[in-house]
Design a protein around this motif. Structure first.
Motif, short mmCIF file in Angstrom:
data_model
loop_
_atom_site.label_atom_id
_atom_site.label_comp_id
_atom_site.label_asym_id
_atom_site.label_seq_id
_atom_site.Cartn_x
_atom_site.Cartn_y
_atom_site.Cartn_z
N ASP A 1 59.57 19.53 37.64
CA ASP A 1 58.55 19.50 36.30
C ASP A 1 58.23 21.04 36.17
N ALA A 2 57.81 21.73 37.13
CA ALA A 2 57.24 22.90 37.42
C ALA A 2 58.40 23.93 36.97
N ILE A 3 57.76 25.02 36.23
CA ILE A 3 58.52 26.23 35.82
C ILE A 3 58.45 27.13 36.89
N VAL B 1 52.57 24.77 37.24
CA VAL B 1 52.65 23.23 37.59
C VAL B 1 51.89 22.31 36.68
N PRO B 2 52.34 21.96 35.61
CA PRO B 2 51.47 20.98 34.70
C PRO B 2 50.73 19.91 35.54
N GLY B 3 49.72 19.46 35.26
CA GLY B 3 49.12 18.26 35.94
C GLY B 3 48.47 18.60 37.27
N GLY C 1 46.52 22.32 34.88
CA GLY C 1 47.35 22.48 35.84
C GLY C 1 47.29 23.80 36.70
N LEU C 2 48.24 24.34 37.45
CA LEU C 2 47.81 25.54 38.07
C LEU C 2 48.98 26.70 37.85
#
Length: 205
Positions: free
Chosen positions: A149-151, A164-166, A109-110
């Motif tokens: 889905d992001a934090i 941002v997972p994935g 992720g980033l």
């Protein structure tokens, strides 16, 4: 009325339903026969259990209310008042949990850091109320771009963090373009007399 009275006529036992100083009402039972003492004992047993049930239920409700209050306070302590995003504390806590879970499963992720440009100039020129609207607009844009889905958190005045997972590095260029477009769109939508702009850095994991 006389017909009803005749129908309901009979011998009754009444007991108040008490638990400590609390009175939950009364119970009335029609009885047959003359074993009043036996019936009275049975009724007292029933009343005692009813009172305990009322008391237990009341305690459950109080506990649930307390849990909700604690949950609300916990959410508030981790939420930014202005933008309703996570605050620094909430972002660090939730972000660390997210990173740990992803790294344990060899995910990727980033992490982004976004800094809104020129907040001091906005405050000096248009006032702090307009500056607050600009910050809220920036938060709205980031939430829309990165999705549920992001934090996303507000780390300080005009600084934001996003995990941002994935997400792949190949998506960064498209994300920057989308950020510029939505900054323009939401600035107009929220009545800003200027277009917000954002510096965006990233690192992959």
């Amino acid at each position: 009325a006389s017909r009803t009275a005749k129908k309901d006529a009979g011998v009754y036992l009444f007991q108040p339903i008490f638990s400590g100083d609390a009175n939950y009402g009364f119970i009335a039972c029609a009885i047959k026969g003359v074993k009043f003492a036996d019936y009275n004992v049975y009724l007292k047993i029933i009343v005692t259990e009813l009172a305990r049930a009322f008391e237990y239920t009341g305690q459950l409700i109080q506990n649930q209310n307390l849990e909700h209050e604690i949950s609300d306070l916990t959410i508030q302590s981790r939420t930014d008042d202005l933008t309703s995003l996570l605050n620094r504390r909430g972002f660090m806590e939730k972000g660390q949990i997210c990173l740990d879970m992803i790294l344990e499963t060899d995910g990727c992720g980033l992490v982004f850091f976004a800094d809104m440009d020129g907040l001091k100039k906005i405050n000096d020129t248009y006032g702090h109320d307009m500056g607050d609207i600009a910050i809220k607009t920036q938060a709205e844009v980031l939430s829309v771009i990165f999705g549920k889905d992001a934090i996303v958190g507000r780390l300080s005045g005009d600084e934001f963090g996003i995990i941002v997972p994935g997400m792949q590095l190949s998506s960064v260029k498209r994300t920057r373009l989308k950020l510029d477009l939505l900054n323009e769109k939401y600035s107009a939508k929220n009545g800003l007399p200027f277009v917000i702009s954002t510096s965006l850095g990233h690192v992959d994991f």
